[in-house]
Design a protein around this motif. Sequence first.
Motif, PDB file in Angstrom:
ATOM      1  N   ALA A 241      11.575  29.044  29.398  1.00  0.00           N
ATOM      2  CA  ALA A 241      11.123  30.415  29.606  1.00  0.00           C
ATOM      3  C   ALA A 241       9.599  30.498  29.591  1.00  0.00           C
ATOM      4  O   ALA A 241       8.997  31.218  30.402  1.00  0.00           O
ATOM      5  CB  ALA A 241      11.716  31.321  28.529  1.00  0.00           C
ATOM      6  N   LEU A 242       8.966  29.761  28.690  1.00  0.00           N
ATOM      7  CA  LEU A 242       7.501  29.769  28.642  1.00  0.00           C
ATOM      8  C   LEU A 242       6.916  29.118  29.895  1.00  0.00           C
ATOM      9  O   LEU A 242       5.894  29.569  30.415  1.00  0.00           O
ATOM     10  CB  LEU A 242       7.011  29.057  27.383  1.00  0.00           C
ATOM     11  N   ASP A 243       7.562  28.050  30.373  1.00  0.00           N
ATOM     12  CA  ASP A 243       7.094  27.409  31.602  1.00  0.00           C
ATOM     13  C   ASP A 243       7.177  28.375  32.783  1.00  0.00           C
ATOM     14  O   ASP A 243       6.285  28.403  33.641  1.00  0.00           O
ATOM     15  CB  ASP A 243       7.925  26.163  31.906  1.00  0.00           C
ATOM     16  N   ARG A 244       8.244  29.158  32.818  1.00  0.00           N
ATOM     17  CA  ARG A 244       8.370  30.108  33.924  1.00  0.00           C
ATOM     18  C   ARG A 244       7.295  31.196  33.833  1.00  0.00           C
ATOM     19  O   ARG A 244       6.742  31.608  34.859  1.00  0.00           O
ATOM     20  CB  ARG A 244       9.760  30.730  33.954  1.00  0.00           C
ATOM     21  N   GLU A 245       6.993  31.637  32.620  1.00  0.00           N
ATOM     22  CA  GLU A 245       5.897  32.596  32.455  1.00  0.00           C
ATOM     23  C   GLU A 245       4.583  32.003  32.955  1.00  0.00           C
ATOM     24  O   GLU A 245       3.836  32.656  33.700  1.00  0.00           O
ATOM     25  CB  GLU A 245       5.748  32.967  30.985  1.00  0.00           C
TER      26      GLU A 245
ATOM     27  N   PRO B 106       1.679  39.963  49.687  1.00  0.00           N
ATOM     28  CA  PRO B 106       1.057  41.207  49.236  1.00  0.00           C
ATOM     29  C   PRO B 106       2.037  42.365  49.116  1.00  0.00           C
ATOM     30  O   PRO B 106       1.854  43.263  48.310  1.00  0.00           O
ATOM     31  CB  PRO B 106      -0.004  41.479  50.311  1.00  0.00           C
ATOM     32  N   ALA B 107       3.095  42.342  49.926  1.00  0.00           N
ATOM     33  CA  ALA B 107       4.074  43.427  49.891  1.00  0.00           C
ATOM     34  C   ALA B 107       5.121  43.200  48.809  1.00  0.00           C
ATOM     35  O   ALA B 107       5.498  44.116  48.087  1.00  0.00           O
ATOM     36  CB  ALA B 107       4.749  43.560  51.256  1.00  0.00           C
ATOM     37  N   ALA B 108       5.595  41.962  48.685  1.00  0.00           N
ATOM     38  CA  ALA B 108       6.705  41.684  47.776  1.00  0.00           C
ATOM     39  C   ALA B 108       6.257  41.179  46.411  1.00  0.00           C
ATOM     40  O   ALA B 108       7.053  41.082  45.493  1.00  0.00           O
ATOM     41  CB  ALA B 108       7.650  40.656  48.417  1.00  0.00           C
ATOM     42  N   GLY B 109       4.975  40.852  46.267  1.00  0.00           N
ATOM     43  CA  GLY B 109       4.508  40.317  44.998  1.00  0.00           C
ATOM     44  C   GLY B 109       4.650  38.812  44.947  1.00  0.00           C
ATOM     45  O   GLY B 109       4.752  38.140  45.974  1.00  0.00           O
ATOM     46  N   VAL B 110       4.672  38.268  43.725  1.00  0.00           N
ATOM     47  CA  VAL B 110       4.695  36.827  43.550  1.00  0.00           C
ATOM     48  C   VAL B 110       5.964  36.237  44.175  1.00  0.00           C
ATOM     49  O   VAL B 110       7.044  36.819  44.108  1.00  0.00           O
ATOM     50  CB  VAL B 110       4.586  36.474  42.058  1.00  0.00           C
ATOM     51  N   ASP B 111       5.818  35.091  44.814  1.00  0.00           N
ATOM     52  CA  ASP B 111       6.925  34.426  45.500  1.00  0.00           C
ATOM     53  C   ASP B 111       7.833  33.764  44.467  1.00  0.00           C
ATOM     54  O   ASP B 111       7.423  32.805  43.799  1.00  0.00           O
ATOM     55  CB  ASP B 111       6.348  33.384  46.465  1.00  0.00           C
ATOM     56  N   PRO B 112       9.081  34.210  44.313  1.00  0.00           N
ATOM     57  CA  PRO B 112       9.952  33.622  43.284  1.00  0.00           C
ATOM     58  C   PRO B 112      10.252  32.154  43.528  1.00  0.00           C
ATOM     59  O   PRO B 112      10.444  31.388  42.584  1.00  0.00           O
ATOM     60  CB  PRO B 112      11.219  34.483  43.351  1.00  0.00           C
ATOM     61  N   ASP B 113      10.292  31.749  44.803  1.00  0.00           N
ATOM     62  CA  ASP B 113      10.543  30.331  45.091  1.00  0.00           C
ATOM     63  C   ASP B 113       9.361  29.474  44.653  1.00  0.00           C
ATOM     64  O   ASP B 113       9.544  28.364  44.134  1.00  0.00           O
ATOM     65  CB  ASP B 113      10.798  30.129  46.585  1.00  0.00           C
ATOM     66  N   ALA B 114       8.147  29.969  44.855  1.00  0.00           N
ATOM     67  CA  ALA B 114       6.955  29.232  44.419  1.00  0.00           C
ATOM     68  C   ALA B 114       6.918  29.129  42.899  1.00  0.00           C
ATOM     69  O   ALA B 114       6.573  28.085  42.340  1.00  0.00           O
ATOM     70  CB  ALA B 114       5.693  29.912  44.948  1.00  0.00           C
ATOM     71  N   VAL B 115       7.290  30.202  42.217  1.00  0.00           N
ATOM     72  CA  VAL B 115       7.324  30.192  40.755  1.00  0.00           C
ATOM     73  C   VAL B 115       8.339  29.175  40.257  1.00  0.00           C
ATOM     74  O   VAL B 115       8.052  28.360  39.362  1.00  0.00           O
ATOM     75  CB  VAL B 115       7.654  31.594  40.207  1.00  0.00           C
ATOM     76  N   ALA B 116       9.542  29.205  40.833  1.00  0.00           N
ATOM     77  CA  ALA B 116      10.599  28.283  40.396  1.00  0.00           C
ATOM     78  C   ALA B 116      10.207  26.838  40.650  1.00  0.00           C
ATOM     79  O   ALA B 116      10.446  25.953  39.818  1.00  0.00           O
ATOM     80  CB  ALA B 116      11.908  28.615  41.111  1.00  0.00           C
ATOM     81  N   SER B 117       9.580  26.577  41.798  1.00  0.00           N
ATOM     82  CA  SER B 117       9.164  25.211  42.119  1.00  0.00           C
ATOM     83  C   SER B 117       8.107  24.710  41.147  1.00  0.00           C
ATOM     84  O   SER B 117       8.165  23.567  40.674  1.00  0.00           O
ATOM     85  CB  SER B 117       8.633  25.158  43.556  1.00  0.00           C
TER      86      SER B 117
END
Length: 257
Positions: A92-96, A110-121
């Motif tokens: 959880a801390l790594d994901r933060e 810019p429209a959707a915010g942070v890319d969840p796929d980029a965060v997960a990767s």
Amino acid sequence: MAELTIDAVVFDVLGTLVDEPAGLRAGIRVLTPSAPPSPSPSLSASPSPSPSPSPSLDDSGTERLLLLWQRHIEREQGRIVDGGRPYLPSDALDREAAEIVTRAAGAEDPAAGVDPDAVASLARAARRLPPWPDTVAGLARLAERFPLIGLSNASRTALLELNAHAGLRWHQALSAEDARTYKPDPEVYRLAVTVTGLPPERLLMVAAHAWDLRGAQALGLRTAYVARPVGDPPTSSDRFDLYAEDLADLADQLGVS
């Protein structure tokens, strides 16, 4: 060495056996800042040239984002140890941290915010860390003489993936998740004492971080500092039992052939 009687060796993992910054840098470098939106085409305008690729991160940008990650993890683990935040596993801390770094890198829509796929990767990069050149052979050599225990702040799931990716082989791998806190809380080191059934002074804690060894010392474990480029070196006031250049040197000092 005569007074140092050791029955099991306990290893820190992150930074001591694997190069954590190198793995994180690899994950950060694949983040690509979003390109600004292209202007709307005009019927009277001449054809626009093909859009240039989005800029990739340079070394200074990568180091800045790596420091951002490290500071978040250090701060939040410290808050948990101090009771300022309920326990969360390292996943959880790594994901933060990954979300903070991804946003700071500009890798977002810019429209959707942070890319969840980029965060997960990027969060997964924290589990794909390369071993130091001496790690695998050093563990194998020491295992001929001692039971080896990994003791990491990584969660159970992350530790399994770390071990598999780096080729780490243990007799036992323990996660701070089992104590629901983080090193240097004494309860994490107590996990190793409990699982071995040995007095603390018969366990040797090995780490590249002086703060980690101080925590082990507080519970009575013997200590060995192993120098790494990314570690936390001892101060002049530290008194550890052994100081080694690498795992081969440690094995020599422990009399392992």
